[in-house]
Design an enzyme around this catalytic site. Structure first.
Site, PDB file in Angstrom:
ATOM      1  N   GLU A   1      36.758  18.172 -12.022  1.00 51.86           N
ATOM      2  CA  GLU A   1      38.074  18.500 -11.791  1.00 51.86           C
ATOM      3  C   GLU A   1      38.776  17.955 -10.659  1.00 51.86           C
ATOM      4  O   GLU A   1      39.403  17.498 -10.425  1.00 51.86           O
ATOM      5  CB  GLU A   1      38.801  19.718 -12.585  1.00 51.86           C
ATOM      6  CG  GLU A   1      38.392  19.288 -14.429  1.00 51.86           C
ATOM      7  CD  GLU A   1      37.546  20.259 -14.431  1.00 51.86           C
ATOM      8  OE1 GLU A   1      36.737  20.014 -14.125  1.00 51.86           O
ATOM      9  OE2 GLU A   1      37.759  19.898 -16.458  1.00 51.86           O
TER      10      GLU A   1
ATOM     11  N   PHE B   1      39.609  32.932 -26.138  1.00 55.33           N
ATOM     12  CA  PHE B   1      38.936  30.578 -25.479  1.00 55.33           C
ATOM     13  C   PHE B   1      39.131  30.305 -24.276  1.00 55.33           C
ATOM     14  O   PHE B   1      39.954  29.263 -24.804  1.00 55.33           O
ATOM     15  CB  PHE B   1      38.241  30.193 -26.082  1.00 55.33           C
ATOM     16  CG  PHE B   1      36.856  29.422 -25.785  1.00 55.33           C
ATOM     17  CD1 PHE B   1      35.433  29.933 -25.254  1.00 55.33           C
ATOM     18  CD2 PHE B   1      36.395  28.363 -26.200  1.00 55.33           C
ATOM     19  CE1 PHE B   1      34.447  28.853 -24.704  1.00 55.33           C
ATOM     20  CE2 PHE B   1      35.986  27.486 -25.108  1.00 55.33           C
ATOM     21  CZ  PHE B   1      34.904  27.601 -24.782  1.00 55.33           C
ATOM     22  N   GLN B   2      38.489  30.050 -23.284  1.00 55.68           N
ATOM     23  CA  GLN B   2      39.260  29.208 -21.909  1.00 55.68           C
ATOM     24  C   GLN B   2      40.506  29.323 -21.710  1.00 55.68           C
ATOM     25  O   GLN B   2      41.177  28.374 -21.994  1.00 55.68           O
ATOM     26  CB  GLN B   2      38.795  28.048 -22.431  1.00 55.68           C
ATOM     27  CG  GLN B   2      37.504  27.728 -22.577  1.00 55.68           C
ATOM     28  CD  GLN B   2      36.822  25.538 -22.622  1.00 55.68           C
ATOM     29  OE1 GLN B   2      37.643  25.209 -22.712  1.00 55.68           O
ATOM     30  NE2 GLN B   2      35.736  25.319 -22.152  1.00 55.68           N
TER      31      GLN B   2
ATOM     32  N   LYS C   1      47.904  24.188 -27.297  1.00 56.40           N
ATOM     33  CA  LYS C   1      47.802  22.728 -28.166  1.00 56.40           C
ATOM     34  C   LYS C   1      48.419  22.798 -29.182  1.00 56.40           C
ATOM     35  O   LYS C   1      48.390  21.784 -29.320  1.00 56.40           O
ATOM     36  CB  LYS C   1      46.219  23.911 -28.060  1.00 56.40           C
ATOM     37  CG  LYS C   1      45.389  22.440 -29.069  1.00 56.40           C
ATOM     38  CD  LYS C   1      43.809  23.042 -29.169  1.00 56.40           C
ATOM     39  CE  LYS C   1      43.220  21.293 -29.908  1.00 56.40           C
ATOM     40  NZ  LYS C   1      41.504  22.320 -29.878  1.00 56.40           N
TER      41      LYS C   1
ATOM     42  N   MET D   1      32.090  21.749  12.914  1.00 53.62           N
ATOM     43  CA  MET D   1      32.720  22.477  13.392  1.00 53.62           C
ATOM     44  C   MET D   1      33.301  24.028  13.589  1.00 53.62           C
ATOM     45  O   MET D   1      32.760  24.075  14.630  1.00 53.62           O
ATOM     46  CB  MET D   1      34.179  22.570  13.097  1.00 53.62           C
ATOM     47  CG  MET D   1      35.686  22.120  12.949  1.00 53.62           C
ATOM     48  SD  MET D   1      35.391  21.853  15.023  1.00 53.62           S
ATOM     49  CE  MET D   1      36.764  21.018  15.012  1.00 53.62           C
TER      50      MET D   1
HETATM   51  C1  TPP Z   1      35.796  24.040   1.350  1.00 49.56           C
HETATM   52  C2  TPP Z   1      35.672  24.296   2.659  1.00 49.56           C
HETATM   53  N1  TPP Z   1      34.817  25.627   3.253  1.00 49.56           N
HETATM   54  C3  TPP Z   1      34.842  26.251   4.100  1.00 49.56           C
HETATM   55  C4  TPP Z   1      35.428  25.424   5.093  1.00 49.56           C
HETATM   56  C5  TPP Z   1      34.823  25.225   6.774  1.00 49.56           C
HETATM   57  N2  TPP Z   1      34.775  24.372   7.511  1.00 49.56           N
HETATM   58  C6  TPP Z   1      35.249  23.805   8.154  1.00 49.56           C
HETATM   59  S1  TPP Z   1      34.604  22.772   8.995  1.00 49.56           S
HETATM   60  C7  TPP Z   1      33.124  23.413   8.831  1.00 49.56           C
HETATM   61  C8  TPP Z   1      31.963  22.414   8.695  1.00 49.56           C
HETATM   62  C9  TPP Z   1      31.865  21.150   8.326  1.00 49.56           C
HETATM   63  O1  TPP Z   1      31.000  20.295   7.788  1.00 49.56           O
HETATM   64  P1  TPP Z   1      30.113  18.874   8.121  1.00 49.56           P
HETATM   65  O2  TPP Z   1      31.090  18.311   6.803  1.00 49.56           O
HETATM   66  O3  TPP Z   1      29.145  19.148   7.680  1.00 49.56           O
HETATM   67  O4  TPP Z   1      31.171  17.946   9.310  1.00 49.56           O
HETATM   68  P2  TPP Z   1      31.079  18.145  10.627  1.00 49.56           P
HETATM   69  O5  TPP Z   1      32.081  19.437  11.294  1.00 49.56           O
HETATM   70  O6  TPP Z   1      29.616  17.849  11.096  1.00 49.56           O
HETATM   71  O7  TPP Z   1      32.177  17.052  10.859  1.00 49.56           O
HETATM   72  C10 TPP Z   1      33.410  23.939   7.187  1.00 49.56           C
HETATM   73  C11 TPP Z   1      32.270  24.455   7.052  1.00 49.56           C
HETATM   74  C12 TPP Z   1      36.565  24.360   5.152  1.00 49.56           C
HETATM   75  N3  TPP Z   1      37.308  23.650   5.975  1.00 49.56           N
HETATM   76  N4  TPP Z   1      36.229  23.747   3.599  1.00 49.56           N
END
Ligand code: TPP
Ligand code: MG
Length: 574
Positions: free
Chosen positions: A63, A125-126, A175, A485
């Site tokens: 989803e 349920f659900q 439903k 990041m």
């Molecule tokens: C759902 C979610 N979990 C955690 C984060 C925190 N976060 C921001 S950037 C990042 C790293 C992303 O890594 P990648 O997808 O490899 O991209 P890169 O920065 O290496 O280009 C994280 C964990 C987020 N933004 N969203």
């Protein structure tokens, strides 16, 4: 109201039926082209009605994939995205996407199944209280209590999602409502006395704004996503060019002005250009059109636009003065306000000296990186290559992280409505499904999904959709084998303690692509990238490219958290 008897009879005839049938018929009347969804017990009557009276339905594999696809669809088409999911886990799997659409003002109508009214509140349920859960992250939400209300609620949901400041609306359908029979339908016009968005600007405020701009010597425009939501990029350009006013963008406003326009200073904010951020610090009038002054844009508010008289045009009055004191508030649709400003006989400000100093900054402090063959592909180079090969014409979606910021910095958009990214919520897992929605909305255009190796793994199950629909989306994984990041912040602010941010084990992305019957490539040098990207982008088929990039590269320049726009680091390569 206002419907003659004959027409009324036809409408009533058409809309007699079960709640489920009414929903499908109403979606057709709303002009819905595609539903992004996933079935389950509570929505079986709706899926059955859909089977008998089809509308295109795209079966995501999760989803969350469905709702991000609907967001991508909405972002590049300007139309309302429609999502359908079952109760309980189906509905809760949508929560991240709903919050994402809320923060980025995307028009969505999200239909969730619910257990029958008779058992609501019994932990059936659900059963999940999706109304309670989504109340703070929706523009509005409804639970349908009577089947008689259903047609009106559907109409209102589309109206609320798409007018004023767009946003997500949830309609929760027990439903027994989908199964219930509607016998007495009255076709009503939408009538919501408590919801009357102001679209026309106040004339006196426009005059004040015009005068302030005329008298200014260092005016600056900050254009945000509101300009794009209003489809007002051409008015923006006309205003900018007529009065020679420099312009910067928020992350989500990119594309509202040509990325190569000589008056464009690049993006502002945490990873904005030195020139744009310095212009904010130095300007004497800041005209904010459709941006919400969020903290990633402003940095420390104490240092934000200290010399500027702020004019803020926003359709949402709650945004004005929220973060930044505003001298001239204008509540309006960005397009209406721009047209009103264009109708003013404004004497253009004398910006020659200001433009010269900004041009000098552009030359002195451009975005830059140190390419070095030995180190391998720098992500910035890869984005520049994508830009060169697509001529700035592609629809680009990104995930969240370093690659997102590099795409924002280095891909120069020629057109509005081609940039799809998760700004406010910063949702990893957004970029790839959003590309699917974008490709469905604009099937003849090139859609490139630039994703991180980590974020891609959060929603990559939607590769099934590329396989099934042969959507020619090009997925480029900027594979730095890290949560880049996070790693960058740990390097800079946590003395290089790389806690859980370096990824040592990855799937073989090429084999994974093959498993989904999609062409897969791995590139490790710029020469390989040049050849593979070119071939892939020219193809009409989906593909996935595992682009290995330098792990330890950082996004610069940067405004460190808590700092002002005047305190950027990494402005110049040593
Ligand atoms: C759902 C979610 N979990 C955690 C984060 C925190 N976060 C921001 S950037 C990042 C790293 C992303 O890594 P990648 O997808 O490899 O991209 P890169 O920065 O290496 O280009 C994280 C964990 C987020 N933004 N969203
Ligand atoms: Mg990464």
């Amino acid at each position: 109201m206002g419907v003659n008897v004959e027409v009324r009879e036809v409408v009533e005839q058409k809309l007699k039926g079960s709640g489920a049938e009414i929903l499908i018929q109403s979606l057709k009347e709303q002009g819905v082209e595609v539903i992004f969804g996933y079935p389950g017990g509570a929505v079986l009557p709706i899926y059955d009605a859909l089977h008998r009276n089809p509308i295109r339905h795209v079966l995501a594999r999760h989803e969350q994939g469905a709702i991000h696809a609907a967001e991508g669809y909405a972002r590049v088409s300007g139309k309302t995205g429609v999502v359908l999911a079952t109760s309980g886990p189906g509905a809760t799997n949508l929560v991240t996407g709903i919050a994402d659409a809320m923060l980025d003002s995307l028009p969505l109508v999200v239909f969730t199944g619910q257990v029958a009214s008779t058992v609501i509140g019994t932990d059936a349920f659900q059963e999940a209280d999706i109304i309670g859960i989504t109340q703070p992250i929706t523009k509005h939400n409804y639970q349908v209590k009577n089947v008689e209300d259903f047609p009106r609620i559907i109409k209102e949901a589309f109206y609320i999602a798409s007018t004023g400041r767009p946003g997500p609306v949830v309609v929760d359908i027990p439903k027994d409502i989908s199964n219930g029979l509607l016998m007495n339908y009255v076709d009503e016009e939408v009538n919501l006395p408590g919801y009357q968005p102001t679209t026309q600007p106040n004339y006196l405020q426009i005059q004040k704004a015009a005068l302030a701009i005329s008298n200014s010597r260092k005016p600056l425009i900050l254009a945000g996503a509101g300009v794009l939501a209003a489809k007002a990029a051409s008015e923006l350009r006309e205003f900018v060019e007529r009065h020679n006013v420099p312009i910067t963008n928020t992350l989500l406003g990119l594309g509202s002005i040509d990325g190569n326009h000589n008056l464009f200073l690049g993006m502002a904010g945490m990873h904005g250009t030195y020139t744009a951020n310095t212009a904010i610090c130095e300007c004497d009038v800041l005209l904010n059109i459709g941006a919400r002054f969020d903290d990633r844009l402003t940095g420390n508010l104490a240092h934000f636009a200290p010399n500027a008289k702020v004019i803020h045009i926003d359709i949402d009055p709650a945004e004005i003065g929220k973060n930044v004191p505003t001298a001239i508030p204008i509540v309006a649709d960005a397009g209406e306000a721009l047209r009103a400003l264009l109708n003013q006989d404004i004497e253009s400000p004398d910006t020659a000296e200001w433009l010269a100093s900004l041009a000098a900054n552009k030359t002195e402090y451009p975005l830059q990186y140190k390419a070095d063959k030995e180190r391998g592909i720098l992500p910035q180079q890869a984005i520049e290559l994508i830009h060169r090969l697509t001529g700035g014409d592609a629809i680009v979606t990104t995930d969240v992280g370093q690659h997102q910021m590099w795409a924002a910095q280095y891909y120069k958009f020629n057109h509005p409505h081609n940039w799809v990214t998760s700004g406010g919520l910063g949702t990893m897992g957004f970029g790839f499904p959003a590309a699917i929605g974008a490709q469905l909305a604009r099937p003849d255009e090139k859609v490139i999904s630039i994703v991180g190796d980590a974020g891609f793994q959060m929603t990559l199950q939607e590769l099934s959709l590329l396989q099934e629909l042969r959507l020619p989306v090009k997925v480029v994984i900027m594979n730095n084998q890290s949560l880049g990041m996070v790693r960058q912040w740990q390097e800079t602010f946590y003395e290089e303690r790389y806690s859980q941010s370096l990824i040592h084990v990855q799937p073989d992305f090429v084999k994974m692509a093959e498993a989904y019957d999609i062409a897969g490539y791995k590139v490790e040098t710029m020469e390989q990238a040049e050849a593979v990207f070119k071939e892939a982008f020219e193809s009409n088929e989906p593909c996935l490219i595992d682009c290995r990039t330098v792990q330890m590269e950082n996004v610069y320049p940067m405004v460190a958290p808590g700092k002002g726009l005047n305190e950027m680091i990494g402005v110049k390569n040593e």
